[in-house]
Motif scaffolding. Structure first.
Motif, PDB file in Angstrom:
ATOM      1  N   PHE A 198      27.119   1.485  90.307  1.00  0.00           N
ATOM      2  CA  PHE A 198      28.329   1.341  91.116  1.00  0.00           C
ATOM      3  C   PHE A 198      28.794   2.679  91.726  1.00  0.00           C
ATOM      4  O   PHE A 198      29.900   3.137  91.487  1.00  0.00           O
ATOM      5  N   GLN A 199      27.912   3.286  92.506  1.00  0.00           N
ATOM      6  CA  GLN A 199      28.269   4.529  93.189  1.00  0.00           C
ATOM      7  C   GLN A 199      29.494   4.319  94.080  1.00  0.00           C
ATOM      8  O   GLN A 199      30.331   5.211  94.234  1.00  0.00           O
ATOM      9  N   GLU A 200      29.620   3.090  94.620  1.00  0.00           N
ATOM     10  CA  GLU A 200      30.769   2.789  95.479  1.00  0.00           C
ATOM     11  C   GLU A 200      32.089   2.944  94.730  1.00  0.00           C
ATOM     12  O   GLU A 200      33.098   3.319  95.320  1.00  0.00           O
ATOM     13  N   LEU A 201      32.079   2.665  93.432  1.00  0.00           N
ATOM     14  CA  LEU A 201      33.307   2.809  92.648  1.00  0.00           C
ATOM     15  C   LEU A 201      33.745   4.271  92.623  1.00  0.00           C
ATOM     16  O   LEU A 201      34.931   4.576  92.766  1.00  0.00           O
ATOM     17  N   HIS A 202      32.808   5.168  92.450  1.00  0.00           N
ATOM     18  CA  HIS A 202      33.138   6.599  92.434  1.00  0.00           C
ATOM     19  C   HIS A 202      33.643   7.057  93.808  1.00  0.00           C
ATOM     20  O   HIS A 202      34.544   7.887  93.894  1.00  0.00           O
ATOM     21  N   ASP A 203      33.064   6.488  94.872  1.00  0.00           N
ATOM     22  CA  ASP A 203      33.550   6.794  96.221  1.00  0.00           C
ATOM     23  C   ASP A 203      34.988   6.293  96.405  1.00  0.00           C
ATOM     24  O   ASP A 203      35.833   6.981  96.989  1.00  0.00           O
ATOM     25  N   LEU A 204      35.252   5.099  95.885  1.00  0.00           N
ATOM     26  CA  LEU A 204      36.598   4.531  95.977  1.00  0.00           C
ATOM     27  C   LEU A 204      37.615   5.384  95.215  1.00  0.00           C
ATOM     28  O   LEU A 204      38.704   5.658  95.707  1.00  0.00           O
ATOM     29  N   LEU A 205      37.228   5.796  94.004  1.00  0.00           N
ATOM     30  CA  LEU A 205      38.142   6.593  93.184  1.00  0.00           C
ATOM     31  C   LEU A 205      38.436   7.943  93.827  1.00  0.00           C
ATOM     32  O   LEU A 205      39.557   8.453  93.760  1.00  0.00           O
ATOM     33  N   GLU A 206      37.428   8.514  94.452  1.00  0.00           N
ATOM     34  CA  GLU A 206      37.632   9.801  95.133  1.00  0.00           C
ATOM     35  C   GLU A 206      38.670   9.647  96.249  1.00  0.00           C
ATOM     36  O   GLU A 206      39.542  10.502  96.421  1.00  0.00           O
ATOM     37  N   LYS A 207      38.584   8.543  96.980  1.00  0.00           N
ATOM     38  CA  LYS A 207      39.542   8.288  98.059  1.00  0.00           C
ATOM     39  C   LYS A 207      40.937   7.999  97.491  1.00  0.00           C
ATOM     40  O   LYS A 207      41.947   8.481  98.019  1.00  0.00           O
ATOM     41  N   MET A 208      40.988   7.233  96.400  1.00  0.00           N
ATOM     42  CA  MET A 208      42.270   6.829  95.818  1.00  0.00           C
ATOM     43  C   MET A 208      42.988   7.981  95.118  1.00  0.00           C
ATOM     44  O   MET A 208      44.217   7.985  95.026  1.00  0.00           O
ATOM     45  N   ASN A 209      42.214   8.938  94.605  1.00  0.00           N
ATOM     46  CA  ASN A 209      42.812  10.034  93.839  1.00  0.00           C
ATOM     47  C   ASN A 209      43.096  11.285  94.679  1.00  0.00           C
ATOM     48  O   ASN A 209      43.503  12.311  94.135  1.00  0.00           O
ATOM     49  N   ALA A 210      42.881  11.171  95.987  1.00  0.00           N
ATOM     50  CA  ALA A 210      42.990  12.362  96.845  1.00  0.00           C
ATOM     51  C   ALA A 210      44.417  12.880  96.992  1.00  0.00           C
ATOM     52  O   ALA A 210      44.651  14.080  97.099  1.00  0.00           O
ATOM     53  N   ASN A 211      45.394  11.982  96.964  1.00  0.00           N
ATOM     54  CA  ASN A 211      46.793  12.373  97.178  1.00  0.00           C
ATOM     55  C   ASN A 211      47.552  12.375  95.845  1.00  0.00           C
ATOM     56  O   ASN A 211      47.857  11.310  95.301  1.00  0.00           O
ATOM     57  N   PRO A 212      47.894  13.562  95.296  1.00  0.00           N
ATOM     58  CA  PRO A 212      48.550  13.642  93.982  1.00  0.00           C
ATOM     59  C   PRO A 212      49.912  12.940  93.934  1.00  0.00           C
ATOM     60  O   PRO A 212      50.287  12.393  92.910  1.00  0.00           O
ATOM     61  N   ILE A 213      50.660  12.960  95.054  1.00  0.00           N
ATOM     62  CA  ILE A 213      51.993  12.337  95.091  1.00  0.00           C
ATOM     63  C   ILE A 213      51.854  10.816  94.954  1.00  0.00           C
ATOM     64  O   ILE A 213      52.575  10.179  94.174  1.00  0.00           O
ATOM     65  N   LYS A 214      50.929  10.236  95.712  1.00  0.00           N
ATOM     66  CA  LYS A 214      50.694   8.786  95.626  1.00  0.00           C
ATOM     67  C   LYS A 214      50.094   8.416  94.274  1.00  0.00           C
ATOM     68  O   LYS A 214      50.409   7.364  93.708  1.00  0.00           O
ATOM     69  N   LEU A 215      49.235   9.276  93.759  1.00  0.00           N
ATOM     70  CA  LEU A 215      48.599   9.042  92.463  1.00  0.00           C
ATOM     71  C   LEU A 215      49.631   8.951  91.348  1.00  0.00           C
ATOM     72  O   LEU A 215      49.501   8.145  90.424  1.00  0.00           O
ATOM     73  N   GLU A 216      50.672   9.752  91.450  1.00  0.00           N
ATOM     74  CA  GLU A 216      51.719   9.800  90.434  1.00  0.00           C
ATOM     75  C   GLU A 216      52.450   8.455  90.316  1.00  0.00           C
ATOM     76  O   GLU A 216      52.933   8.089  89.243  1.00  0.00           O
ATOM     77  N   LYS A 217      52.499   7.705  91.415  1.00  0.00           N
ATOM     78  CA  LYS A 217      53.225   6.426  91.417  1.00  0.00           C
ATOM     79  C   LYS A 217      52.366   5.252  90.928  1.00  0.00           C
ATOM     80  O   LYS A 217      52.859   4.149  90.760  1.00  0.00           O
ATOM     81  N   ARG A 218      51.095   5.508  90.710  1.00  0.00           N
ATOM     82  CA  ARG A 218      50.168   4.426  90.389  1.00  0.00           C
ATOM     83  C   ARG A 218      50.149   4.111  88.890  1.00  0.00           C
ATOM     84  O   ARG A 218      50.174   5.014  88.058  1.00  0.00           O
ATOM     85  N   GLN A 219      50.104   2.818  88.580  1.00  0.00           N
ATOM     86  CA  GLN A 219      49.919   2.377  87.196  1.00  0.00           C
ATOM     87  C   GLN A 219      48.511   1.802  87.078  1.00  0.00           C
ATOM     88  O   GLN A 219      48.083   1.002  87.905  1.00  0.00           O
ATOM     89  N   THR A 220      47.801   2.218  86.026  1.00  0.00           N
ATOM     90  CA  THR A 220      46.379   1.871  85.904  1.00  0.00           C
ATOM     91  C   THR A 220      46.114   1.077  84.633  1.00  0.00           C
ATOM     92  O   THR A 220      46.649   1.384  83.563  1.00  0.00           O
ATOM     93  N   PHE A 221      45.249   0.069  84.771  1.00  0.00           N
ATOM     94  CA  PHE A 221      44.852  -0.770  83.636  1.00  0.00           C
ATOM     95  C   PHE A 221      43.331  -0.766  83.523  1.00  0.00           C
ATOM     96  O   PHE A 221      42.634  -0.992  84.511  1.00  0.00           O
ATOM     97  N   VAL A 222      42.838  -0.500  82.345  1.00  0.00           N
ATOM     98  CA  VAL A 222      41.396  -0.491  82.104  1.00  0.00           C
ATOM     99  C   VAL A 222      41.114  -1.372  80.891  1.00  0.00           C
ATOM    100  O   VAL A 222      41.658  -1.131  79.806  1.00  0.00           O
ATOM    101  N   PHE A 223      40.269  -2.392  81.066  1.00  0.00           N
ATOM    102  CA  PHE A 223      39.993  -3.321  79.969  1.00  0.00           C
ATOM    103  C   PHE A 223      38.494  -3.608  79.845  1.00  0.00           C
ATOM    104  O   PHE A 223      37.772  -3.612  80.840  1.00  0.00           O
ATOM    105  N   SER A 224      38.064  -3.840  78.614  1.00  0.00           N
ATOM    106  CA  SER A 224      36.697  -4.288  78.355  1.00  0.00           C
ATOM    107  C   SER A 224      36.572  -4.670  76.888  1.00  0.00           C
ATOM    108  O   SER A 224      37.290  -4.137  76.042  1.00  0.00           O
ATOM    109  N   ALA A 225      35.649  -5.579  76.609  1.00  0.00           N
ATOM    110  CA  ALA A 225      35.390  -5.949  75.212  1.00  0.00           C
ATOM    111  C   ALA A 225      34.636  -4.837  74.491  1.00  0.00           C
ATOM    112  O   ALA A 225      34.643  -4.763  73.261  1.00  0.00           O
ATOM    113  N   THR A 226      33.971  -3.963  75.264  1.00  0.00           N
ATOM    114  CA  THR A 226      33.161  -2.900  74.650  1.00  0.00           C
ATOM    115  C   THR A 226      33.620  -1.519  75.114  1.00  0.00           C
ATOM    116  O   THR A 226      32.824  -0.597  75.236  1.00  0.00           O
ATOM    117  N   LEU A 227      34.906  -1.394  75.349  1.00  0.00           N
ATOM    118  CA  LEU A 227      35.449  -0.137  75.873  1.00  0.00           C
ATOM    119  C   LEU A 227      35.211   1.040  74.930  1.00  0.00           C
ATOM    120  O   LEU A 227      34.982   2.166  75.371  1.00  0.00           O
TER     121      LEU A 227
END
Length: 586
Positions: A198-227
């Protein structure tokens, strides 16, 4: 998302007040509660109880690990819906309801298309009494149709990384807002964040994490049975590590795995909830294995399907294996439904629907069906090939024993797979081999005959197809080169070809008739009694409806009783030997 306490009928209005108190006490608004009540979700599951207060009331990021079927979808879905309801209310109060571009508030990423559709269905039900629009974006469906959906400005987009990144690169205005999303959820995150996937996921995250001000407002959820599960390094990495003394290759600890995810997603002050056992398995799951040669796997699989009724999901490691098994078991009239990444999305969904509609359905799939899919009442999961990682084993096995129901998972292992099996046991903390599934050895004779004839038919049909393809190719090539054979040569060649083709057709017809005759008779004759491979229990093979899980439980109990008896005899022998030694001294 499953395994939620549900009743068979709709809750009455009287019970709604109790349901309302349960959900509202952890911050769930009435609009969502009403949607949950219609689905008979009476109370939060353990993972929901542990995460929802922190997510809704504390607005903290969540890292959640829980067994398959524990209700993880609503654990991130409810806070996202509730948060968007508040954002829309704030915009309305400010009279700021005219947008040049409708806002994208929530983004949910999944590794498979089927899981994306499933999450969309769950969240649509939960958001039924809100005005929140939810869209699913994935490969295999018409891009024009998805563009049309996005033009309506859905507040929540559920997507697979590949298609999402493709549409962003094409300049879709709605998706280009992903750096401003207020809620991000990644389901089955450990699979998506593995190196090389999923190289595209890393590309997406790079775009999403570029702005620190917008990043600060984001709430993140990460789930998995094997986390929090880690497995041994693959052989090629282990060799590379030994070859280079300064190599930075190492096996992650569960803590390091979480820290890597936190770093990649720029998560802040997360609440980590790990409800998984060391094995990652639910208590309602019975595990066992069948050790056999590679050529005999087909026999044992056919035996299992004919002997034990119920909905069965068979997992393979490759698309080629899925295709071969689907063809073979179709010849054997077992009505198999294949599922793999190279199929058209419409056919994949149709096969899933057919599988769910048939109480004795057979789905043969790659790991595309392993993660997150909530298919009710799967009784058996069979690993036709030992999975490459322990995570895959946990996720595959998690398709059964859901919603507090019992299920059985059977691992088929041939000698060359023993190394992968040993690694799997080590990672899952197994100190003993999985118990052996009981098979009536003498009954395999009838099974073997049918499967062998079906294999012959498969080979002959393939030969016919190749012959026809070659003939068509030669004819076309000659036409393209304007070549014309002499009449005598043409007649001789046609005569030879027709004789070979006729002989092949006769042989194929004979084999089909032979199989038809075999299939017209019961595979297990009445009145026959045999013995289990690992115990002396007599059974009646005519009892075709006997459940596999019950058979396995009896075997486990019997083996346990024998071990206890053996231990008692051993202890008595030891005590007797000690007495004899003492008496010998005097």
């Amino acid at each position: 998302m499953a395994a939620i306490n549900k009743t068979e009928t709709m809750p009455c209005i009287e019970n709604f007040a109790k349901i309302n108190i349960t959900w509202s006490s952890i911050g769930v608004p009435n609009e969502i509660i009403k949607g949950l009540a219609e689905q008979n979700f009476r109370a939060p599951t353990m993972i929901q109880s542990e995460t929802l207060p922190a997510a809704i009331l504390g607005r903290r990021d969540i890292l959640g690990a829980a067994e398959t079927g524990s209700g993880k979808t609503l654990a991130f879905g409810i806070p996202i819906i509730k948060g968007i309801m508040e954002l829309k209310k704030q915009q309305l109060e400010k009279n700021d309801i005219k947008f040049v571009c409708k806002p994208l508030y929530g983004l949910i990423l999944t590794p498979t298309r089927e899981l994306a559709i499933q999450i969309k269905n769950h969240l649509t039900q939960a958001a039924k009494y809100t005005d929140i629009k939810i869209a699913v974006i994935l490969g295999g469906m018409a891009a024009v149709k998805q563009e049309r959906i996005l033009n309506k400005g859905p507040e929540i987009v559920i997507a697979t990384p590949g298609r999402l990144w493709e549409l962003i690169q094409e300049g879709n205005p709605h998706l280009n807002q992903i750096d401003s999303v207020r809620y991000l959820a990644i389901d089955e995150a450990d699979r998506m964040m593995e190196k090389g996937h999923f190289q595209e996921l890393h590309d997406l995250l790079e775009k999403m994490n570029a702005n620190p001000i917008k990043l600060e407002k984001r709430q993140t959820f990460v789930f998995s049975a094997t986390l929090t599960m880690v497995h041994d390094l693959p052989d090629y990495l282990e060799k590379k590590k030994k070859r280079y003394t300064r190599s930075k290759i190492y096996k992650l600890t569960p803590g390091q795995k979480l820290q890597r995810i936190i770093h990649l997603l720029k998560i802040k002050n997360p609440k980590v909830v790990d409800l998984t056992k060391e094995s990652g398995m639910t208590a309602n799951l019975t595990e066992c294995r069948i050790a056999c040669t590679i050529d005999h796997k087909d026999y044992y699989l056919y035996y299992f399907l004919k002997k034990h009724s119920g909905r069965t999901l068979v997992f393979c490691n490759s698309i080629g294996c899925v295709k071969r098994l689907s063809t073979l078991f179709n010849i054997l009239e077992c009505k198999p439904l294949p599922l793999h990444a190279n199929m058209q999305q419409r056919q994949r969904l149709k096969n899933l629907e057919r599988f769910q509609a048939d109480e004795n359905g057979l789905l043969i799939a790659t790991d595309v069906a392993a993660r997150g899919l909530d298919i009710p009442n799967i009784e058996h999961v069979i690993h036709y090939q030992v999975p490459r990682t322990s995570e895959n084993y946990v996720h595959r096995s998690g398709r059964t024993a859901r919603a507090e129901k019992e299920g059985i998972t059977v691992l088929m292992m041939e000698p060359s797979e023993k190394q992968n099996y040993s690694k799997l046991c080590t990672t899952l903390g197994r100190t003993h081999d999985l118990p052996t599934f009981p098979v009536v050895d003498r009954l395999l004779i009838a099974v073997k005959e049918r499967v062998d004839v079906a294999r012959d038919i498969d080979k002959l049909e393939l030969k016919c197809r190749r012959q026809n393809t070659q003939k068509s190719w030669l004819r076309k090539a000659m036409e393209d080169m304007d070549m014309v054979l002499d009449d005598d040569d043409d007649d001789n060649e046609s005569s030879t070809e027709s004789e070979e083709a006729a002989a092949l057709r006769r042989q194929l017809k004979l084999k089909r008739n032979q199989l038809r005759s075999l299939l017209s008779k019961p595979v297990f004759p009445k009145g026959f009694s045999g013995k289990y491979l690992d115990d002396n229990l007599n059974i009646d093979p005519a009892q075709d409806t006997e459940k596999a899980i019950e058979v396995m439980k009896k075997t486990i109990e019997n083996n346990s009783r024998k071990r206890k008896e053996h231990n008692i005899v051993s202890q008595k022998r030891e005590r007797l030997q000690k007495k004899l030694k003492k008496s010998a001294k005097f």
